[in-house]
Scaffold this active site. Structure first.
Site, PDB file in Angstrom:
ATOM      1  N   ASP A 205       0.826  -1.215   0.000  1.00 44.15           N
ATOM      2  CA  ASP A 205       0.000   0.000   0.000  1.00 44.15           C
ATOM      3  C   ASP A 205       0.858   1.262   0.000  1.00 44.15           C
ATOM      4  OD1 ASP A 205      -2.059  -1.697   0.107  1.00 44.15           O
ATOM      5  OD2 ASP A 205      -2.803  -1.105   2.103  1.00 44.15           O
TER       6      ASP A 205
ATOM      7  N   ASP B 152       0.525   4.350  -2.505  1.00 44.92           N
ATOM      8  CA  ASP B 152       0.267   5.719  -2.031  1.00 44.92           C
ATOM      9  C   ASP B 152       1.326   6.680  -2.570  1.00 44.92           C
ATOM     10  OD1 ASP B 152      -1.863   4.751  -0.682  1.00 44.92           O
ATOM     11  OD2 ASP B 152      -0.887   4.706   1.291  1.00 44.92           O
TER      12      ASP B 152
ATOM     13  N   SER C 171     -35.364  -7.262 -14.555  1.00 44.46           N
ATOM     14  CA  SER C 171     -35.234  -7.854 -13.226  1.00 44.46           C
ATOM     15  C   SER C 171     -35.177  -9.372 -13.411  1.00 44.46           C
ATOM     16  CB  SER C 171     -36.393  -7.446 -12.348  1.00 44.46           C
ATOM     17  OG  SER C 171     -37.572  -7.465 -13.087  1.00 44.46           O
ATOM     18  N   LEU C 172     -34.967 -10.074 -12.325  1.00 42.22           N
ATOM     19  CA  LEU C 172     -34.835 -11.528 -12.418  1.00 42.22           C
ATOM     20  C   LEU C 172     -36.078 -12.206 -11.864  1.00 42.22           C
ATOM     21  CD1 LEU C 172     -31.202 -12.012 -11.090  1.00 42.22           C
ATOM     22  CD2 LEU C 172     -31.999 -12.557 -13.383  1.00 42.22           C
TER      23      LEU C 172
ATOM     24  N   GLU D 127     -23.758 -17.644  -9.856  1.00 41.71           N
ATOM     25  CA  GLU D 127     -23.084 -16.564  -9.126  1.00 41.71           C
ATOM     26  C   GLU D 127     -23.891 -16.209  -7.884  1.00 41.71           C
ATOM     27  OE1 GLU D 127     -23.488 -12.747 -11.430  1.00 41.71           O
ATOM     28  OE2 GLU D 127     -24.434 -14.034 -12.899  1.00 41.71           O
TER      29      GLU D 127
ATOM     30  N   LYS E  16     -26.009 -14.028  -5.394  1.00 47.21           N
ATOM     31  CA  LYS E  16     -26.859 -12.857  -5.654  1.00 47.21           C
ATOM     32  C   LYS E  16     -26.632 -11.845  -4.544  1.00 47.21           C
ATOM     33  CE  LYS E  16     -31.296 -11.277  -7.055  1.00 47.21           C
ATOM     34  NZ  LYS E  16     -31.208 -10.096  -6.229  1.00 47.21           N
TER      35      LYS E  16
ATOM     36  N   ASP F 128     -26.740  -8.616  -2.189  1.00 45.47           N
ATOM     37  CA  ASP F 128     -27.804  -7.759  -1.689  1.00 45.47           C
ATOM     38  C   ASP F 128     -27.316  -6.321  -1.779  1.00 45.47           C
ATOM     39  OD1 ASP F 128     -30.317  -7.696  -0.829  1.00 45.47           O
ATOM     40  OD2 ASP F 128     -29.931  -8.330   1.228  1.00 45.47           O
TER      41      ASP F 128
ATOM     42  N   ARG G 127     -31.064   1.574 -11.766  1.00 45.79           N
ATOM     43  CA  ARG G 127     -32.031   0.840 -12.576  1.00 45.79           C
ATOM     44  C   ARG G 127     -33.306   1.661 -12.808  1.00 45.79           C
ATOM     45  NH1 ARG G 127     -33.410  -4.776 -12.804  1.00 45.79           N
ATOM     46  NH2 ARG G 127     -32.216  -5.256 -10.949  1.00 45.79           N
TER      47      ARG G 127
ATOM     48  N   TYR H 147     -21.410  -7.961 -13.669  1.00 43.15           N
ATOM     49  CA  TYR H 147     -21.870  -9.294 -14.026  1.00 43.15           C
ATOM     50  C   TYR H 147     -22.325  -9.465 -15.465  1.00 43.15           C
ATOM     51  CZ  TYR H 147     -26.466  -7.348 -12.747  1.00 43.15           C
ATOM     52  OH  TYR H 147     -27.582  -6.566 -12.647  1.00 43.15           O
TER      53      TYR H 147
ATOM     54  N   LYS I  58     -33.574 -17.994  -4.434  1.00 44.37           N
ATOM     55  CA  LYS I  58     -33.418 -17.261  -3.173  1.00 44.37           C
ATOM     56  C   LYS I  58     -33.213 -18.204  -1.991  1.00 44.37           C
ATOM     57  CE  LYS I  58     -34.197 -12.929  -4.407  1.00 44.37           C
ATOM     58  NZ  LYS I  58     -35.139 -12.105  -3.743  1.00 44.37           N
TER      59      LYS I  58
ATOM     60  N   CYS J  62     -63.293   6.597   6.610  1.00 45.59           N
ATOM     61  CA  CYS J  62     -64.313   7.600   6.268  1.00 45.59           C
ATOM     62  C   CYS J  62     -65.719   7.163   6.634  1.00 45.59           C
ATOM     63  CB  CYS J  62     -64.238   7.947   4.784  1.00 45.59           C
ATOM     64  SG  CYS J  62     -64.831   6.623   3.720  1.00 45.59           S
TER      65      CYS J  62
ATOM     66  N   CYS K 167     -63.099   9.506   0.558  1.00 44.06           N
ATOM     67  CA  CYS K 167     -62.290   8.851   1.587  1.00 44.06           C
ATOM     68  C   CYS K 167     -60.876   9.435   1.593  1.00 44.06           C
ATOM     69  CB  CYS K 167     -62.237   7.353   1.310  1.00 44.06           C
ATOM     70  SG  CYS K 167     -61.225   6.477   2.495  1.00 44.06           S
TER      71      CYS K 167
HETATM   72  O1  I6G Z   1     -26.346 -11.737 -12.554  1.00 44.84           O
HETATM   73  C1  I6G Z   1     -27.178 -10.869 -12.015  1.00 44.84           C
HETATM   74  C2  I6G Z   1     -26.994 -10.411 -10.744  1.00 44.84           C
HETATM   75  C3  I6G Z   1     -27.866  -9.485 -10.202  1.00 44.84           C
HETATM   76  C4  I6G Z   1     -28.257 -10.412 -12.792  1.00 44.84           C
HETATM   77  C5  I6G Z   1     -29.146  -9.470 -12.257  1.00 44.84           C
HETATM   78  C6  I6G Z   1     -28.930  -9.015 -10.941  1.00 44.84           C
HETATM   79  O2  I6G Z   1     -29.808  -8.103 -10.516  1.00 44.84           O
HETATM   80  C7  I6G Z   1     -29.567  -7.496  -9.298  1.00 44.84           C
HETATM   81  N1  I6G Z   1     -30.185  -9.021 -12.985  1.00 44.84           N
HETATM   82  C8  I6G Z   1     -30.357  -9.474 -14.222  1.00 44.84           C
HETATM   83  C9  I6G Z   1     -31.516  -9.006 -14.986  1.00 44.84           C
HETATM   84  C10 I6G Z   1     -29.478 -10.387 -14.776  1.00 44.84           C
HETATM   85  N2  I6G Z   1     -28.433 -10.854 -14.066  1.00 44.84           N
HETATM   86  C11 I6G Z   1     -29.653 -10.893 -16.149  1.00 44.84           C
END
Ligand code: I6G
Length: 673
Positions: free
Chosen positions: A35, A39, A84-85, A116, A118, A120, A139, A228, A317, A414, A435
């Site tokens: 490091d 730096d 979205s997925l 992979e 997912k 958060d 998004r 990704y 999930k 109401c 209302c």
């Molecule tokens: O590989 C992925 C990780 C996270 C994703 C993804 C994602 O959304 C938060 N969303 C899509 C639509 C795709 N891959 C194709």
């Protein structure tokens, strides 16, 4: 002159060296220098740039935080929608996904998926032109998001300039910004000790940090990124496999999650799922599941999309976390459309990364099925952003004297009669705009992020405004003045001024957002977009009859009727008129078309058999991009798309001099406009 050239070269060498060490550190996780040495390189570059300010460039590693605070984020139309997925919550759902995929592809052996974790975090889109980062966007509603470029630039693992060779002229990648778990805990501990706001979980921390208008604040937040996907790559051919995309990303200096793998079939998916679940607590980032994608990219193309999610990917999930708590009382909330929803007021409990004190009971059928009563001990569940719900009652712990929940005869807000429409599960307050609950909800919806996105007009304030009579209907918000607002409880003059300017900013919107904001029953964002795209102007939409509405993709008979009923109401027309008079506006058809729908104004004719997708699907995909699809060829036809065994339409195109595209060219068109 000679000295200048020499310094320029020295600066460039230093920059390239820093970029290379960033790549070693962030992408390869294999730093080559300590490091202290890194730096030193940075300090040397900073001091040269200070001495020769003309040599400073926007992609210099020293230029992460430079921009002045913004008043509001600008909008960004996504060149490629941010989808979205779809989710799977059980092994059966994953098996069903795998079967659907293979059936559509006509393959009965196990196929390869990339797997992979997912994360958060928050999904973002990054655009590089000639290797330089030019845009970072959220998004948003998938079609357009917010321009957060200045904040993205502050994330040290995001390269301001790509490295490596064979770089696309334009590269657009999708990524997840997150706050690593350890950094999140440290950040919260420090913020807490200073008496400042803490974040409830790393996801909120990432989102809150990226939504700062002052990039200097974002720069203080320990954010990181994993890329990704590549959705646009002009000048460099797209990869053949998803796995290759990860390699391409890495070779250009973009950070990819090291836990990504290729697995085979649903068995491989399950193995990866369990392995990742076991690792979950030791990973340096929070995850809520895993993502699988069909590895072959041409198969992904063949599979296409359904609604706003790809058919070739799924998020499996992890089970939602559950906790035990007690119901204090069961109340009925009145929604925007008058629907009465039973809600359990809970003794606050920490679950799935947040403290919850309310859980939806959805409807009376559910209350009865689960036999939920006031005073019961219940398991509650919260998964990600999903509304917390009561999973089940612990019957053994039910206190004596509880009573079954009964539906109120009158609206709790109401007092109007409560009615149940035949065939519907929901019951509704019949008070309509009388209302105040329905009016409040309509205004909340109008002001919400995905609608007109009025910063500072939050739920509490809306409730206050309606209760004290300053606002009755949506359009009244634009009549608010600073004095009126500043007179409200907990509202200082500065916030009042900010709100007035946010109201002004909100007046410039898009037709799709405006239609969505009206809160027509059954019209979500996707339908609003389809309506805007198809009708072009609000005036046309307001005059379209039920039958014609049903011709629009995404609009079935029930929604078509709701739209028609909505616009038939004099009261609704009046509100729309007043909103427009107040200055609410959007780009007219041609402008919308240019940004949102790149093929607007073009007409295509499909003929013959396509291999990779059905004609219906090709038609839908062209329409989504704004094109018209006609059944007959004329001089006005932009191009004829000819599959196998094309007949007379092909020869007519030839005789009229109309362009002819094959399937490959069609796919190129769809994916690269
Ligand atoms: O590989 C992925 C990780 C996270 C994703 C993804 C994602 O959304 C938060 N969303 C899509 C639509 C795709 N891959 C194709």
């Amino acid at each position: 002159m000679g000295e200048d050239k020499g310094v320029k070269k020295q600066v460039e060498t230093l920059r390239n060296s820093i970029r290379y060490h960033n790549y070693r550190y962030y992408v390869l996780d294999d730093p080559q220098i300590p490091d202290s040495e890194y730096d030193r390189l940075m300090r040397e570059l900073q001091s040269l740039e200070k001495k020769y300010p003309k040599l400073v460039t926007v992609d210099s590693p020293t230029q992460r935080v430079g921009a002045a605070p913004l008043k509001a984020f600008g909008g960004v139309e996504h060149a490629v929608p941010m989808l979205s997925l779809s989710n799977a919550f059980s092994e059966q759902e994953l098996i069903a996904f795998d079967q659907r995929v293979r059936e559509r592809l006509g393959i009965d052996r196990p196929i390869e998926y990339t797997a992979e974790p997912k994360l958060d975090g928050l999904a973002v889109s990054l655009t590089y032109r000639e290797g330089v980062l030019v845009q970072g966007a959220t998004r948003g509603d998938g079609a357009s998001g917010e321009d957060i470029t200045q904040n993205i630039r502050t994330i040290t693992s995001v390269p301001l300039r790509l490295v490596g060779k064979n770089m696309p002229a334009i590269l657009e990648v999708r990524a997840e910004v997150y706050m690593p778990g350890k950094a999140f805990r440290e950040f919260n501990a420090q913020a807490g000790s200073r008496g400042e706001k803490t974040f409830v979980n790393p996801r909120n921390a990432a989102a809150g940090s990226l939504r700062q208008l002052d990039p200097r604040v974002t720069a203080q937040r320990p954010l990181a990124i994993f890329c990704y996907n590549i959705v646009r790559s002009v000048g460099v051919p797209l990869a053949v496999e998803q796995q290759e995309v990860f390699t391409q990303l890495k070779n250009w200096g973009l950070r990819v999650c090291p836990q990504n793998e290729v697995v085979i079939g649903s068995i491989g998916c399950f193995e990866y799922y369990h392995k990742t679940q076991d690792m979950r607590d030791s990973l340096p980032y929070e995850i809520d599941g895993v993502v699988y994608k069909v590895n072959q990219l041409d198969w992904q193309r063949r599979l296409g999309f359904v609604a706003r999610a790809p058919r070739w990917a799924i998020a499996y999930k992890f089970p939602a976390q559950e906790e035990l708590t007690r119901i204090q009382e069961i109340v009925f909330q009145v929604g925007r459309t008058g629907a009465l929803t039973p809600v359990a007021k809970l003794e606050p409990v920490f679950v799935g990364g947040a403290t919850i004190s309310n859980a939806s009971l959805h409807n009376m059928d559910e209350v009865q099925r689960k036999d939920v009563r006031s005073g019961d001990w219940v398991f509650v569940r919260r998964a990600g952003d999903v509304i917390p719900e009561v999973v089940k009652v612990v019957q053994e712990r039910r206190p004596a004297g509880t009573r079954e929940v009964s539906l109120p005869k009158h609206c709790p807000v109401c007092g109007s009669d409560v009615v149940r429409v035949e065939g519907e599960v929901v019951v509704r307050c019949s008070g309509g705009l009388f209302c105040s609950a329905q009016r409040k909800e309509a205004i909340k919806h109008y002001a919400s992020r995905r609608a007109l996105d009025i910063e500072g007009l939050g739920n509490k304030l809306i409730e206050q405004l309606v209760e004290c009579g300053l606002v009755e209907h949506i359009d009244d918000i634009y009549d608010l003045g600073i004095e009126q607002l500043a007179g409200l409880e907990r509202m200082a003059e500065k916030s009042a001024k900010n709100l007035i300017s946010a109201l002004e900013v909100s007046k410039k919107t898009t037709l799709a957002r405006f239609i969505y904001a009206l809160g027509i029953r059954g019209v979500g964002e996707a339908t609003a977009q389809a309506l805007a795209r198809h009708e072009g102007t609000l005036e046309r939409l307001m005059e379209t009859d039920v039958e014609s509405l049903q011709q629009i993709p995404d609009v079935g008979p029930i929604v078509a009727r709701q739209i028609s009923i909505f616009f038939d109401q004099v009261h609704n027309r009046e509100i729309i008129h007043k909103l427009r008079k107040a200055g609410v506006q959007w780009p007219q058809h041609s402008v919308v078309a240019a940004q949102d729908t790149p093929l607007a104004g073009n007409t295509y004719v499909l003929t013959g058999t396509l291999e990779g997708l059905t004609r219906e699907e090709a038609k839908r995909r062209l329409q989504v991009l704004g094109a018209k699809v006609s059944s007959s060829v004329s001089k006005k036809t932009t191009a004829v798309i000819a599959g196998e065994n094309s007949g007379s339409k092909l020869s007519k195109a030839g005789s009229l001099g109309v362009e002819i595209l094959n399937e490959k060219q069609l796919m190129h068109l769809i994916e690269n406009v």
